[in-house]
Motif scaffolding. Sequence first.
Motif, mmCIF file in Angstrom:
data_model
loop_
_atom_site.group_PDB
_atom_site.id
_atom_site.type_symbol
_atom_site.label_atom_id
_atom_site.label_comp_id
_atom_site.label_asym_id
_atom_site.label_seq_id
_atom_site.Cartn_x
_atom_site.Cartn_y
_atom_site.Cartn_z
ATOM 1 N N ALA A 78 0.835 -1.207 0.000
ATOM 2 C CA ALA A 78 0.000 0.000 0.000
ATOM 3 C C ALA A 78 0.866 1.253 0.000
ATOM 4 O O ALA A 78 0.574 2.235 -0.700
ATOM 5 C CB ALA A 78 -0.935 -0.002 1.202
ATOM 6 N N GLU A 79 1.940 1.232 0.788
ATOM 7 C CA GLU A 79 2.848 2.387 0.848
ATOM 8 C C GLU A 79 3.522 2.611 -0.510
ATOM 9 O O GLU A 79 3.633 3.750 -0.988
ATOM 10 C CB GLU A 79 3.911 2.168 1.929
ATOM 11 C CG GLU A 79 3.401 2.284 3.354
ATOM 12 C CD GLU A 79 2.737 1.023 3.866
ATOM 13 O OE1 GLU A 79 2.342 0.989 5.044
ATOM 14 O OE2 GLU A 79 2.608 0.038 3.089
ATOM 15 N N LYS A 80 3.962 1.533 -1.131
ATOM 16 C CA LYS A 80 4.620 1.666 -2.433
ATOM 17 C C LYS A 80 3.664 2.227 -3.480
ATOM 18 O O LYS A 80 4.057 3.044 -4.323
ATOM 19 C CB LYS A 80 5.162 0.304 -2.877
ATOM 20 C CG LYS A 80 6.338 -0.185 -2.059
ATOM 21 C CD LYS A 80 6.727 -1.598 -2.435
ATOM 22 C CE LYS A 80 7.875 -2.095 -1.570
ATOM 23 N NZ LYS A 80 8.214 -3.510 -1.847
ATOM 24 N N HIS A 81 2.422 1.789 -3.427
ATOM 25 C CA HIS A 81 1.430 2.286 -4.389
ATOM 26 C C HIS A 81 1.192 3.780 -4.206
ATOM 27 O O HIS A 81 1.160 4.542 -5.184
ATOM 28 C CB HIS A 81 0.118 1.514 -4.203
ATOM 29 C CG HIS A 81 -0.977 1.955 -5.110
ATOM 30 N ND1 HIS A 81 -0.931 1.787 -6.481
ATOM 31 C CD2 HIS A 81 -2.161 2.576 -4.846
ATOM 32 C CE1 HIS A 81 -2.028 2.285 -7.017
ATOM 33 N NE2 HIS A 81 -2.792 2.767 -6.059
ATOM 34 N N ALA A 82 1.050 4.211 -2.957
ATOM 35 C CA ALA A 82 0.818 5.631 -2.683
ATOM 36 C C ALA A 82 2.017 6.475 -3.107
ATOM 37 O O ALA A 82 1.863 7.552 -3.698
ATOM 38 C CB ALA A 82 0.521 5.837 -1.205
ATOM 39 N N ILE A 83 3.213 6.004 -2.817
ATOM 40 C CA ILE A 83 4.437 6.717 -3.203
ATOM 41 C C ILE A 83 4.539 6.797 -4.725
ATOM 42 O O ILE A 83 4.898 7.840 -5.297
ATOM 43 C CB ILE A 83 5.674 6.018 -2.600
ATOM 44 C CG1 ILE A 83 5.692 6.201 -1.079
ATOM 45 C CG2 ILE A 83 6.961 6.553 -3.227
ATOM 46 C CD1 ILE A 83 6.697 5.303 -0.371
ATOM 47 N N ALA A 84 4.211 5.702 -5.398
ATOM 48 C CA ALA A 84 4.284 5.668 -6.858
ATOM 49 C C ALA A 84 3.332 6.673 -7.492
ATOM 50 O O ALA A 84 3.688 7.377 -8.448
ATOM 51 C CB ALA A 84 3.975 4.258 -7.364
ATOM 52 N N LEU A 85 2.111 6.758 -6.966
ATOM 53 C CA LEU A 85 1.144 7.716 -7.509
ATOM 54 C C LEU A 85 1.619 9.149 -7.307
ATOM 55 O O LEU A 85 1.448 10.004 -8.186
ATOM 56 C CB LEU A 85 -0.219 7.507 -6.848
ATOM 57 C CG LEU A 85 -0.967 6.217 -7.194
ATOM 58 C CD1 LEU A 85 -2.298 6.165 -6.452
ATOM 59 C CD2 LEU A 85 -1.189 6.105 -8.699
ATOM 60 N N ALA A 86 2.208 9.412 -6.137
ATOM 61 C CA ALA A 86 2.716 10.759 -5.868
ATOM 62 C C ALA A 86 3.850 11.111 -6.827
ATOM 63 O O ALA A 86 3.922 12.233 -7.345
ATOM 64 C CB ALA A 86 3.192 10.849 -4.423
ATOM 65 N N ALA A 87 4.727 10.150 -7.070
ATOM 66 C CA ALA A 87 5.853 10.398 -7.978
ATOM 67 C C ALA A 87 5.380 10.550 -9.412
ATOM 68 O O ALA A 87 5.917 11.371 -10.176
ATOM 69 C CB ALA A 87 6.861 9.250 -7.872
ATOM 70 N N ALA A 88 4.367 9.792 -9.800
ATOM 71 C CA ALA A 88 3.857 9.864 -11.173
ATOM 72 C C ALA A 88 3.320 11.255 -11.501
ATOM 73 O O ALA A 88 3.362 11.689 -12.657
ATOM 74 C CB ALA A 88 2.768 8.819 -11.382
ATOM 75 N N ALA A 89 2.820 11.959 -10.487
ATOM 76 C CA ALA A 89 2.299 13.310 -10.702
ATOM 77 C C ALA A 89 3.396 14.286 -11.117
ATOM 78 O O ALA A 89 3.105 15.377 -11.618
ATOM 79 C CB ALA A 89 1.608 13.809 -9.435
ATOM 80 N N LEU A 90 4.665 13.912 -10.915
ATOM 81 C CA LEU A 90 5.783 14.781 -11.276
ATOM 82 C C LEU A 90 6.250 14.574 -12.714
ATOM 83 O O LEU A 90 7.134 15.290 -13.187
ATOM 84 C CB LEU A 90 6.969 14.519 -10.333
ATOM 85 C CG LEU A 90 6.721 14.692 -8.835
ATOM 86 C CD1 LEU A 90 7.984 14.344 -8.052
ATOM 87 C CD2 LEU A 90 6.261 16.108 -8.519
ATOM 88 N N VAL A 91 5.673 13.597 -13.403
ATOM 89 C CA VAL A 91 6.133 13.244 -14.747
ATOM 90 C C VAL A 91 5.232 13.881 -15.794
ATOM 91 O O VAL A 91 4.020 13.645 -15.817
ATOM 92 C CB VAL A 91 6.148 11.711 -14.924
ATOM 93 C CG1 VAL A 91 6.638 11.350 -16.330
ATOM 94 C CG2 VAL A 91 7.046 11.059 -13.877
ATOM 95 N N GLU A 92 5.825 14.659 -16.678
ATOM 96 C CA GLU A 92 5.087 15.331 -17.741
ATOM 97 C C GLU A 92 5.269 14.595 -19.060
ATOM 98 O O GLU A 92 6.309 13.968 -19.296
ATOM 99 C CB GLU A 92 5.569 16.774 -17.891
ATOM 100 C CG GLU A 92 5.350 17.637 -16.647
ATOM 101 C CD GLU A 92 5.844 19.054 -16.847
ATOM 102 O OE1 GLU A 92 6.455 19.318 -17.902
ATOM 103 O OE2 GLU A 92 5.606 19.887 -15.953
ATOM 104 N N PRO A 93 4.269 14.639 -19.953
ATOM 105 C CA PRO A 93 4.403 14.016 -21.275
ATOM 106 C C PRO A 93 5.655 14.520 -21.995
ATOM 107 O O PRO A 93 5.984 15.704 -21.949
ATOM 108 C CB PRO A 93 3.129 14.454 -21.997
ATOM 109 C CG PRO A 93 2.142 14.693 -20.901
ATOM 110 C CD PRO A 93 2.942 15.262 -19.757
ATOM 111 N N GLY A 94 6.336 13.595 -22.646
ATOM 112 C CA GLY A 94 7.514 13.959 -23.419
ATOM 113 C C GLY A 94 8.802 14.052 -22.622
ATOM 114 O O GLY A 94 9.858 14.352 -23.198
ATOM 115 N N ALA A 95 8.757 13.779 -21.335
ATOM 116 C CA ALA A 95 9.952 13.896 -20.499
ATOM 117 C C ALA A 95 10.915 12.735 -20.752
ATOM 118 O O ALA A 95 10.539 11.665 -21.237
ATOM 119 C CB ALA A 95 9.560 13.922 -19.021
#
Length: 276
Positions: A78-95
């Motif tokens: 559960a912790e890994k999933h929450a951390i992953a979602l938070a990190a994914a919000a930092l990724v922009e298309p084309g990066a």
Amino acid sequence: MLASQRRSAILALVEEAGAARVSELVDQLGVSDMTVRRDIERLDAEGLLERVHGGAIALLPRAADEPGFSAKSSLMTAEKHAIALAAAALVEPGATIGISAGTTTYEFARAIRNVPALTVVTNSVPVAQLLHEGSGNHVVVLTGGVRTPSDALVGPVAVSALKGLHVDRLFLGAHGIDRNAGLTTPNLVEAETNRALVGASRSVCVLADHTKVGIVGLSTFMALDEVDTLITDAGVPSRARGILEESVDHLLLADVAGTHLTSARQAGDAANGGRS
């Protein structure tokens, strides 16, 4: 509660107290005696705790211990999933991003599969397979090298492949995080490859659940004050949270229950009734 979540809870309770009786775990988890005993046997077989008569005891972490990818995948899900979602919000298309090997970074890779036009540099076989089999909208650069128990490709071939590459942001896992030792791994060769990943990156975002804090592996690959962003979960003790906030540029805490993201300072203010 899923079996994997239940085993994670048992391991956390045993590690927190140093030991636990089967009867105590039955009461806390609300499951049968036989279920707890089977879970303890499974965790013992995976080398994560020691089964003893009537319960289990925690293992003292050794600097060179390196659990396998499958063993780590069932822990702190559960912790890994929450951390992953938070990190994914930092990724922009084309990066153009880097992703190191690890189970938390693998979960992050799962979270970014629908972000279009990404170029991903990784030394993780599972991450490369996941993104390659996904939308087909990504360019994946796999470094090559010798495969470790954590499914990382490491060594001179990997380091050589990373020379001359440049990524906007690296999403980096760690075996342990310590104020003095920094970010560590039990594998000397993996530490060298992680240093090469860091060297190829303009910004480094570390993804690690709270159980990694205070753990020291055999080899340091990055100082704590060199980290740009650290995303962990709210299970980090308040004292350690303060140390991390002082050491890294940005500390973000993922809320497992609601997958909400706060800064460490906001979390502290909330704990004090909103007073700063």
